[in-house]
Write a protein that holds these residues in place. Structure first.
Motif, PDB file in Angstrom:
ATOM      1  N   TYR A 158       0.857  -1.170   0.000  1.00  0.00           N
ATOM      2  CA  TYR A 158       0.000   0.000   0.000  1.00  0.00           C
ATOM      3  C   TYR A 158       0.899   1.228   0.000  1.00  0.00           C
ATOM      4  O   TYR A 158       1.819   1.348   0.795  1.00  0.00           O
ATOM      5  CB  TYR A 158      -0.909   0.025   1.238  1.00  0.00           C
ATOM      6  CG  TYR A 158      -1.647   1.335   1.374  1.00  0.00           C
ATOM      7  CD1 TYR A 158      -1.294   2.250   2.362  1.00  0.00           C
ATOM      8  CD2 TYR A 158      -2.655   1.670   0.489  1.00  0.00           C
ATOM      9  CE1 TYR A 158      -1.944   3.461   2.468  1.00  0.00           C
ATOM     10  CE2 TYR A 158      -3.314   2.883   0.591  1.00  0.00           C
ATOM     11  CZ  TYR A 158      -2.956   3.780   1.574  1.00  0.00           C
ATOM     12  OH  TYR A 158      -3.595   4.985   1.666  1.00  0.00           O
ATOM     13  N   ARG A 159       0.660   2.147  -0.955  1.00  0.00           N
ATOM     14  CA  ARG A 159       1.499   3.341  -1.051  1.00  0.00           C
ATOM     15  C   ARG A 159       0.659   4.597  -0.852  1.00  0.00           C
ATOM     16  O   ARG A 159      -0.400   4.752  -1.447  1.00  0.00           O
ATOM     17  CB  ARG A 159       2.196   3.414  -2.418  1.00  0.00           C
ATOM     18  CG  ARG A 159       3.245   4.519  -2.476  1.00  0.00           C
ATOM     19  CD  ARG A 159       4.151   4.327  -3.669  1.00  0.00           C
ATOM     20  NE  ARG A 159       3.629   4.963  -4.863  1.00  0.00           N
ATOM     21  CZ  ARG A 159       4.164   4.845  -6.065  1.00  0.00           C
ATOM     22  NH1 ARG A 159       5.223   4.085  -6.239  1.00  0.00           N
ATOM     23  NH2 ARG A 159       3.640   5.456  -7.113  1.00  0.00           N
ATOM     24  N   GLN A 160       1.158   5.493  -0.016  1.00  0.00           N
ATOM     25  CA  GLN A 160       0.482   6.760   0.260  1.00  0.00           C
ATOM     26  C   GLN A 160       1.541   7.785   0.657  1.00  0.00           C
ATOM     27  O   GLN A 160       2.449   7.489   1.437  1.00  0.00           O
ATOM     28  CB  GLN A 160      -0.540   6.597   1.393  1.00  0.00           C
ATOM     29  CG  GLN A 160      -1.395   7.830   1.619  1.00  0.00           C
ATOM     30  CD  GLN A 160      -2.397   7.617   2.741  1.00  0.00           C
ATOM     31  OE1 GLN A 160      -2.049   7.078   3.782  1.00  0.00           O
ATOM     32  NE2 GLN A 160      -3.635   8.016   2.513  1.00  0.00           N
ATOM     33  N   ASN A 161       1.449   8.996   0.061  1.00  0.00           N
ATOM     34  CA  ASN A 161       2.390  10.087   0.344  1.00  0.00           C
ATOM     35  C   ASN A 161       3.847   9.686   0.101  1.00  0.00           C
ATOM     36  O   ASN A 161       4.760  10.087   0.823  1.00  0.00           O
ATOM     37  CB  ASN A 161       2.231  10.594   1.785  1.00  0.00           C
ATOM     38  CG  ASN A 161       0.844  11.141   2.048  1.00  0.00           C
ATOM     39  OD1 ASN A 161       0.242  11.763   1.168  1.00  0.00           O
ATOM     40  ND2 ASN A 161       0.336  10.904   3.246  1.00  0.00           N
ATOM     41  N   GLY A 162       4.059   8.853  -0.920  1.00  0.00           N
ATOM     42  CA  GLY A 162       5.415   8.455  -1.284  1.00  0.00           C
ATOM     43  C   GLY A 162       6.007   7.364  -0.427  1.00  0.00           C
ATOM     44  O   GLY A 162       7.147   6.951  -0.648  1.00  0.00           O
ATOM     45  N   ILE A 163       5.269   6.875   0.587  1.00  0.00           N
ATOM     46  CA  ILE A 163       5.781   5.823   1.479  1.00  0.00           C
ATOM     47  C   ILE A 163       5.024   4.532   1.183  1.00  0.00           C
ATOM     48  O   ILE A 163       3.796   4.522   1.127  1.00  0.00           O
ATOM     49  CB  ILE A 163       5.620   6.214   2.954  1.00  0.00           C
ATOM     50  CG1 ILE A 163       6.396   7.510   3.240  1.00  0.00           C
ATOM     51  CG2 ILE A 163       6.090   5.097   3.866  1.00  0.00           C
ATOM     52  CD1 ILE A 163       6.157   8.081   4.615  1.00  0.00           C
ATOM     53  N   THR A 164       5.757   3.453   1.004  1.00  0.00           N
ATOM     54  CA  THR A 164       5.171   2.152   0.675  1.00  0.00           C
ATOM     55  C   THR A 164       5.271   1.216   1.871  1.00  0.00           C
ATOM     56  O   THR A 164       6.342   1.052   2.452  1.00  0.00           O
ATOM     57  CB  THR A 164       5.888   1.524  -0.528  1.00  0.00           C
ATOM     58  OG1 THR A 164       5.781   2.404  -1.645  1.00  0.00           O
ATOM     59  CG2 THR A 164       5.281   0.181  -0.885  1.00  0.00           C
ATOM     60  N   THR A 165       4.152   0.616   2.214  1.00  0.00           N
ATOM     61  CA  THR A 165       4.128  -0.421   3.246  1.00  0.00           C
ATOM     62  C   THR A 165       3.943  -1.758   2.553  1.00  0.00           C
ATOM     63  O   THR A 165       3.006  -1.929   1.772  1.00  0.00           O
ATOM     64  CB  THR A 165       2.987  -0.187   4.243  1.00  0.00           C
ATOM     65  OG1 THR A 165       3.154   1.102   4.847  1.00  0.00           O
ATOM     66  CG2 THR A 165       2.995  -1.259   5.326  1.00  0.00           C
ATOM     67  N   ALA A 166       4.856  -2.693   2.823  1.00  0.00           N
ATOM     68  CA  ALA A 166       4.798  -4.010   2.183  1.00  0.00           C
ATOM     69  C   ALA A 166       4.566  -5.071   3.235  1.00  0.00           C
ATOM     70  O   ALA A 166       5.229  -5.094   4.275  1.00  0.00           O
ATOM     71  CB  ALA A 166       6.106  -4.289   1.448  1.00  0.00           C
ATOM     72  N   LEU A 167       3.611  -5.942   2.981  1.00  0.00           N
ATOM     73  CA  LEU A 167       3.312  -7.035   3.892  1.00  0.00           C
ATOM     74  C   LEU A 167       3.402  -8.353   3.148  1.00  0.00           C
ATOM     75  O   LEU A 167       2.917  -8.470   2.024  1.00  0.00           O
ATOM     76  CB  LEU A 167       1.918  -6.876   4.495  1.00  0.00           C
ATOM     77  CG  LEU A 167       1.800  -5.637   5.394  1.00  0.00           C
ATOM     78  CD1 LEU A 167       1.094  -4.537   4.639  1.00  0.00           C
ATOM     79  CD2 LEU A 167       1.048  -5.988   6.661  1.00  0.00           C
TER      80      LEU A 167
END
Length: 644
Positions: free
Chosen positions: A539-548
């Motif tokens: 999930y990417r928001q405001n240039g930051i990606t969270t990967a699970l």
């Protein structure tokens, strides 16, 4: 408009711009742009004939580049993978690469058998992976083989940020692939006879060197450094050299040809006199092209050989320095032969390195000839290393997303060692036939190569060795190079027109880069990645990606993920999961709706009324068929978040 005595540089740049226009714009649009440019040039030429006469030939070069690129796009019109067939045949048209489990080569298709068994002529290049067995161990360039089975198209990248292998092969006019478990030799011969004998010579030299280079590490690096055979170099060794900015030492290239040129020039110094200069020129050219021959006409060496040939011919006419004009002429010749060279990484790095060295030589001290020879060699190495590294820094960062901090000390070690190792390794080829010398040669060369590898490993392990996660697009890469070139030009010779161009280009580059950053930060999406061994969703928001992820990721998947996130990524490993229907999610796809049951992995409670970004952690496609969707094997799924 004056060209300042560098017409071929201007022609080469204009020709390259024509190729880029052809690649980036549809044919009609590109032709319209060039037509408009030509009309503008001729219109202005009539008004300002004396000042703009120099624009006519560059304008025609632009058109020539566009036309050459268009012609090259149609070199394989009758592709084998588009034909229904039960068997097909062709000849091997490239050097054979030795991979872990298979041999890899390009096969030029000549015919196929249709369902009735009729032989029908065809054309097209196919990348074939030959499974290693007793038959395939005797593959040879130019020989014909028949295959049974369907030729497949090359698949586009399944995930964002992945290397586009399809585009890479298409630049070499290869549009299909085939996995051959077995093949049948046939009485078909093809290919270039000169390349056939060059590869024969390379194989003979490789067999001779294998008697001398007995350790796996020295064999891998030695064959790559001397003959351009990179099949045995492992990923770890490659990383050591890449992280120290000495990757050019691993595979034979223009830098190695420069060593050959220097050795030959020193050995034949007595023939530099005017009366015997022709013998000097002939001997040096013979040595350069002989080295290119035993490398199997390696593309990087071939480019360098053409450049040195142009330089030596210019030297015989009184031009003792490699000029921008000679550089432009050699580049123009290569692009005229194959416009797709412009998109070859080796081509870009070769010319960027030489341009960097040429610019750095402007800072050579005026009293250089009067100083000590050892100090002069050291100074020459430092200036050339800095010039080549700075010249290639932007292009290397674009392709490899990193910059080596310790490049200068690493090259101060690697360049002299390579200058010793290359001639010694070449001399060991004939001396390997003398059995009494083999133990001594083997001991010396294995020790030298082990020493080189250990030094690069030590430098690569130093703190702050590499700056990673450098990301920008192709237009930013081009803009970086143009702004840098204009800045150096203005610094070395301040002129009003150069200053105006520098200011204008700099402003455009800054605006474009700012827009790209803003656009990247505006993207808000959930991606289900194509990863068969584990569930991976980002999930990417405001240039930051969270990967699970629910398990470990393959190296190539992790690299693609890092490229997609441009290094700004947070990894989380999760285990809990439950089912829900996609209609309950505030997610949508830009095609048909989906009623299939899907899987959501979460670390916080699910709120049916609204699925907020902090709750959307992992979303996985089900194995069931998706109505209006691609199949599960076809790639990643992208979803945009609805505004809440």
């Amino acid at each position: 408009m004056k060209w300042n005595g560098q017409p071929f540089l201007v022609i080469a740049v204009a020709f390259a711009m024509g190729i880029i226009l052809n690649k980036e714009l549809p044919f009609n649009s590109g032709l319209s742009v060039i037509g408009l440019l030509l009309a503008s040039v001729f219109g202005l030429f009539k008004l300002f004939k004396s000042k703009l006469s120099g624009l006519v030939i560059p304008a025609f070069s632009l058109l020539l580049g566009f036309g050459s690129a268009e012609i090259s796009n149609e070199r394989s019109p009758d592709l084998i993978h588009l034909k229904p067939h039960i068997a097909w045949g062709g000849y091997i048209s490239s050097p054979i690469a030795d991979k872990d489990k298979y041999f890899q080569a390009v096969v030029e298709a000549e015919y196929y058998l249709d369902s009735s068994g009729t032989l029908i002529p065809c054309t097209g290049k196919v990348m074939v992976n030959f499974l290693k067995d007793s038959i395939n161990n005797h593959l040879e360039y130019g020989k014909g083989y028949q295959f049974v089975g369907k030729v497949d198209t090359i698949q586009a990248p399944l995930n964002p940020g992945s290397f586009n292998y399809k585009a890479y092969l298409e630049n070499k006019y290869i549009y299909a692939k085939f996995y051959a478990k077995t093949c049948q030799p046939i009485s078909l011969q093809g290919g270039n006879p000169i390349l056939f004998w060059a590869l024969k010579a390379r194989n003979f030299c490789a067999e001779s060197l294998e008697k001398v280079l007995t350790t796996p590490e020295s064999k891998a690096v030695g064959l790559g450094l001397t003959l351009g055979i990179k099949d045995y170099i492992d990923a770890e060794t490659t990383r050591y050299f890449q992280d120290t900015g000495t990757l050019h030492a691993l595979a034979v290239s223009g830098a190695h040809l420069q060593i050959i040129f220097m050795v030959l020039g020193f050995s034949l110094q007595r023939f530099k006199k005017p009366k015997t200069q022709r013998y000097y020129l002939f001997s040096v050219l013979l040595g350069i092209w002989s080295f290119a021959f035993i490398t199997g006409w390696c593309a990087s060496v071939l480019r360098a050989a053409i450049m040195y040939t142009v330089f030596l011919i210019g030297q015989s006419k009184g031009y003792y320095k490699l000029s921008w004009n000679q550089l432009g002429f050699s580049a123009f010749l290569l692009l005229l032969v194959d416009p797709n060279y412009l998109y070859d990484v080796g081509f870009q790095l070769s010319y960027a390195a030489i341009a960097g060295i040429a610019i750095a030589s402007q800072f050579w001290p005026t009293d250089a000839l009067s100083i000590n020879k050892v100090y002069r060699y050291f100074l020459n190495t430092v200036i050339a290393t800095i010039g080549a590294t700075m010249g290639t820094a932007i292009i290397s960062a674009f392709y490899f997303h990193q910059f080596p901090i310790w490049f200068l000390p690493a090259n101060l070690v690697a360049v002299p060692l390579t200058a010793v190792l290359l001639p010694l390794t070449l001399l060991s080829i004939p001396f390997s036939l003398i059995s009494e010398l083999l133990p001594w040669l083997s001991l010396a060369l294995n020790s030298f190569y082990s020493y080189l590898i250990e030094l690069m490993k030590s430098i690569a392990s130093l703190p702050f060795a590499v700056v990673n996660h450098i990301y920008f697009d192709a237009w930013q890469c081009l803009g970086f190079n143009v702004v840098s070139a204009l800045f150096l030009s203005y610094y070395l010779k301040p002129e009003r027109i150069t200053g105006i161009l520098l200011a204008g280009t700099g402003i455009l580059f800054a605006l474009y880069s700012g827009w790209q950053t803003w656009k990247f930060n505006q993207v808000e999406e959930v991606i289900v990645w194509h990863n068969p061994k584990a569930v991976l969703v980002t999930y990417r928001q405001n240039g930051i990606t969270t990967a699970l992820a629910t398990g470990s990721l393959e190296n190539y998947i992790q690299q693609s993920l890092t490229n997609y996130a441009e290094g700004n990524i947070t990894f989380k490993k999760v285990k809990s999961a439950f089912k829900l229907n996609i209609k309950d999610c505030c997610l949508h796809y830009n095609q048909a709706p989906c009623d299939s049951t899907c899987l959501l992995i979460t670390t916080s409670p699910f709120e049916k009324e609204g699925l907020h970004s902090k709750n959307i952690l992992v979303y996985k496609y089900a194995q069931a068929n998706f109505q209006g969707y691609q199949t599960a094997k076809s790639g990643a799924y992208k979803f945009k978040l609805k505004a809440l």
